[in-house]
Design an enzyme around this catalytic site. Structure first.
Site, PDB file in Angstrom:
ATOM      1  N   LYS A  25     -10.158  90.080  50.157  1.00  0.00           N
ATOM      2  CA  LYS A  25     -11.152  89.819  51.212  1.00  0.00           C
ATOM      3  C   LYS A  25     -10.983  90.824  52.353  1.00  0.00           C
ATOM      4  O   LYS A  25     -11.973  91.367  52.862  1.00  0.00           O
ATOM      5  CB  LYS A  25     -10.995  88.377  51.738  1.00  0.00           C
ATOM      6  CG  LYS A  25     -11.474  87.334  50.735  1.00  0.00           C
ATOM      7  CD  LYS A  25     -11.088  85.919  51.133  1.00  0.00           C
ATOM      8  CE  LYS A  25     -11.442  84.942  50.018  1.00  0.00           C
ATOM      9  NZ  LYS A  25     -10.984  83.561  50.271  1.00  0.00           N
ATOM     10  N   GLN A  32      -7.388  80.431  54.464  1.00  0.00           N
ATOM     11  CA  GLN A  32      -7.285  80.404  53.010  1.00  0.00           C
ATOM     12  C   GLN A  32      -6.714  79.059  52.553  1.00  0.00           C
ATOM     13  O   GLN A  32      -5.679  78.614  53.047  1.00  0.00           O
ATOM     14  CB  GLN A  32      -6.390  81.561  52.524  1.00  0.00           C
ATOM     15  CG  GLN A  32      -6.296  81.679  51.014  1.00  0.00           C
ATOM     16  CD  GLN A  32      -7.627  82.045  50.351  1.00  0.00           C
ATOM     17  OE1 GLN A  32      -8.356  82.906  50.836  1.00  0.00           O
ATOM     18  NE2 GLN A  32      -7.941  81.377  49.254  1.00  0.00           N
ATOM     19  N   ASP A  52     -16.904  80.537  55.905  1.00  0.00           N
ATOM     20  CA  ASP A  52     -16.681  79.932  54.581  1.00  0.00           C
ATOM     21  C   ASP A  52     -17.675  78.797  54.322  1.00  0.00           C
ATOM     22  O   ASP A  52     -17.838  78.370  53.184  1.00  0.00           O
ATOM     23  CB  ASP A  52     -15.249  79.365  54.504  1.00  0.00           C
ATOM     24  CG  ASP A  52     -14.348  80.186  53.583  1.00  0.00           C
ATOM     25  OD1 ASP A  52     -14.884  80.975  52.775  1.00  0.00           O
ATOM     26  OD2 ASP A  52     -13.123  80.014  53.659  1.00  0.00           O
TER      27      ASP A  52
END
Ligand code: NAP
Length: 282
Positions: free
Chosen positions: A53, A97, A120
């Protein structure tokens, strides 16, 4: 009949190129998009995802801030860090994460992220916005799947039946909502679903998001159906594979996404798209 492959790698490259153009325009205007990525602990898979990412972010001309913490990090310290990032005007997206260590309440952590920076799309307000059809950040994996459907001319699904196998908050449920918003008739299946094969055979669009090798076999697929494989597993030989028995299903489906090179690259591309959007909306 052999299915046509939906090349997630190529489509993701296209999305990333579009993002890079938007990021360059923002940077030229003195506002480079910035993504903060937080990793707690040393889960090897998470380390790979986070590295990918961050690299993708930089390739698109965006700034990335990678923060890694020991698995012993206190929840209160993580929450405090998120509050600081929420106030930081150079940070437009914040990603924590998952999974987090067991002593940290992932729900509380996600809710601490400002919805304006929730790239997200996991915040309850983002999920609620999806549910009621309001603007907001959509979770990257299902958003990438929808982009793949658009790419093959299946962006609108009126009269089509979509079956999603999997009901997680980050993939299955938002996927189902997005398919519904595209006018599909939607069925969500899960571990308690009786006669999964018969339900899957009704699908014009079949999305597998379980995490089980060989879950979707050729007899479960309607001839000509679009099969989207979200699963990410290792087979007996240790190779990356999805939930779909690719070789056999490819002979029945009309379209199919490979693993690797399908949904995975799209997920990262959509994260970049959400981050640049967050910066544009800032
Ligand atoms: P998850 O939270 O473990 O959810 C899996 C879902 O599958 C659950 O809803 C579960 O149902 C359902 N399920 C389990 N066994 C089943 C069965 N035998 N038949 C039907 N449904 C069953 O996983 P997730 O986070 O959604 O991820 C799913 C898969 O996608 C994993 O392989 C993950 O690695 C992959 N993934 C890939 C990407 C990507 O970018 N390619 C991104 C995210 C996730 P119950 O709730 O009833 O147990």
């Amino acid at each position: 009949m052999t299915a046509q492959r939906i090349d997630g790698k190529a489509l993701a490259a296209q999305v990333r190129a579009e993002v890079a153009v938007r990021a360059a325009a923002l940077t030229a205007a003195g506002r480079q998009p910035g993504l903060a990525v937080i990793l707690v602990g040393a889960n090897p898979a998470s380390q790979v995802y986070v590295r990918n990412k961050v690299a993708a972010c930089e390739q698109a001309g965006m700034r990335s801030i990678l923060e890694t913490y020991a698995a012993t990090l206190h929840e209160a310290d993580l929450l405090a860090r998120i509050h600081t990032l929420n106030q930081d005007e150079a940070v437009h997206g914040i990603l924590v994460q998952l999974p987090l260590p067991a002593h940290i309440d992932a729900h509380r952590v996600i809710e601490a992220i400002s919805p304006r920076k929730d790239v997200d799309g996991f915040h309850v307000s983002s999920a609620g916005a999806l549910m009621v059809g309001q603007p907001g950040f959509r979770p990257c994996t299902p958003l990438g799947c929808m982009r793949m459907l658009e790419h093959i001319g299946m962006g609108r699904l009126r009269g089509k039946h979509a079956v999603v196998v999997g009901r997680s908050n980050i993939v299955g449920k938002p996927m189902a909502m997005m398919l519904l918003a595209a006018d599909a008739t939607v069925t969500i299946a899960h571990s308690g679903t009786a006669d999964l094969a018969a339900i899957c055979r009704q699908a014009d669009v079949l999305v597998a998001a379980v995490g089980k090798v060989g879950l979707i076999t050729a007899d479960m697929v309607k001839p000509g159906a679009v099969v989207i494989d979200v699963g990410m597993n290792r087979n007996a030989e240790g190779a990356l594979c999805g939930d779909v028995d690719f070789g056999a299903v490819e002979q029945v489906a009309g379209w199919i996404t490979p693993v690797p090179g399908g949904v995975g690259p799209m997920t990262i591309a959509m994260l970049l798209a959400n981050t640049v959007q967050a910066c544009e909306q800032f």
